[in-house]
Write an enzyme that holds these catalytic residues in place. Sequence first.
Site, short mmCIF file in Angstrom:
data_model
loop_
_atom_site.label_atom_id
_atom_site.label_comp_id
_atom_site.label_asym_id
_atom_site.label_seq_id
_atom_site.Cartn_x
_atom_site.Cartn_y
_atom_site.Cartn_z
N GLN A 247 0.84 -1.19 0.00
CA GLN A 247 0.00 0.00 0.00
C GLN A 247 0.88 1.25 0.00
OE1 GLN A 247 -2.35 1.61 3.40
NE2 GLN A 247 -4.12 1.05 2.15
N TYR B 72 -6.26 10.53 4.52
CA TYR B 72 -4.89 10.89 4.21
C TYR B 72 -4.83 11.75 2.94
CZ TYR B 72 -3.95 7.67 7.98
OH TYR B 72 -3.94 7.06 9.21
N ARG C 125 -7.49 2.18 -2.75
CA ARG C 125 -8.40 2.11 -1.59
C ARG C 125 -9.07 3.46 -1.41
NH1 ARG C 125 -7.96 0.55 4.83
NH2 ARG C 125 -8.99 -1.46 4.58
N GLY D 96 -9.39 -7.03 8.75
CA GLY D 96 -8.30 -6.34 9.41
C GLY D 96 -7.96 -6.95 10.75
N ARG D 97 -8.64 -6.49 11.79
CA ARG D 97 -8.32 -6.92 13.14
C ARG D 97 -8.33 -8.44 13.32
NH1 ARG D 97 -12.11 -2.18 15.82
NH2 ARG D 97 -10.75 -0.43 15.23
#
Length: 365
Positions: free
Chosen positions: A99, A184, A231, A320-321
């Site tokens: 990424q 971001y 993304r 993810g987690r």
Amino acid sequence: MPTLHDSLALPAFTATNRIFMAPMTRMRAPEPADIPTELHREYYRQRATAGLIVTEGVQISLEGKGYSGAPGIYTDEQVEAWRAVTDAVHAEGGRIAIQLWHVGRVTHPHVQGGTPGVSASALPFEGRTNIKDADGNVISVDAPTPRALRLDEIPRLLEDYRHATRNARAAGFDMVEIHGANGYLLQQFMSISTNARDDQYGGSMENRARLPLEVVDAVVGEWDAAHVGIRLSPMIKFVGLDDADGMEMGIYMARELADRDLGYLHLVEPDWAGGPELDDEFRTAVRDAFPGIIIAAGSYDRAKGTRVLEGGWADAIAFGRPFIANPDLPERLAVGADLNDVDFSRVYGGDAAGYIDYPVMETVR
């Protein structure tokens, strides 16, 4: 109907399953060189049964860095270290994308050589980032008001993305994913909450999308469309950005990306970070706009992932987690095994504990 465990033909390769590993910041690269270590190699190797691993955010330049301990992809030493990671994943039969990350304003002078970050506009915001104190402890600090990126700096920024893409190829990655999400830099240009420019990069939706699409074109030009994903996170609330009006931009970007035949669109649903829950009407609109590979992410479990796959709204689900604490997540989901709990006190920074020491099923039994 497809299941999580079916293979998936992407433009660049065929994934062995549709359980992808989402990018997650872990802050374990030593400073100041920001080079991945043996810990990174083992962390990603353990999770190679994912259909595709997307690495943590990897800064394309020092300017793009926002978090102490985040790795980079802009020096020869970083490329060499990442090659050890990709080799380990490939040896296990896995696939891995890097990424490409520029945090924009979500940074601190501590990691910027004493200067503030850059953004679409010089707007104060209530955002925080993580840095390490003199003892190496992770601490949360306010991110100061950024300066606006100048027009004459944009060619250099695009070259930073090209250079990072060349380095990613040299490091052996299977794809690159452009980080245009989670508040971001690229989303700071897309969102009206963070972009107050009055030049060709501000104002209209087309102007606000200009820089992200120029980045896409630069990266595709350095490799090809099949090996590039992106993304996006329409309507997210994160790191001081509130993209409440982002639905229209999300659909517009999906159409533009479809015209470019991009390798995939990775759509982050905003409810995991306090934003609204996406409805099926929006998922349908995204699917209509982007007929290619869609990866869905954001607080997914097996049941939600299965429903979205069966509805045709996504082709793969990024977890993810659950992947933090379950390196063998695809195998656990396949047999309905219990999942390990995440030790949230050890997510950011630190050493092997809470990073590569989670047990797999064989050691649990």
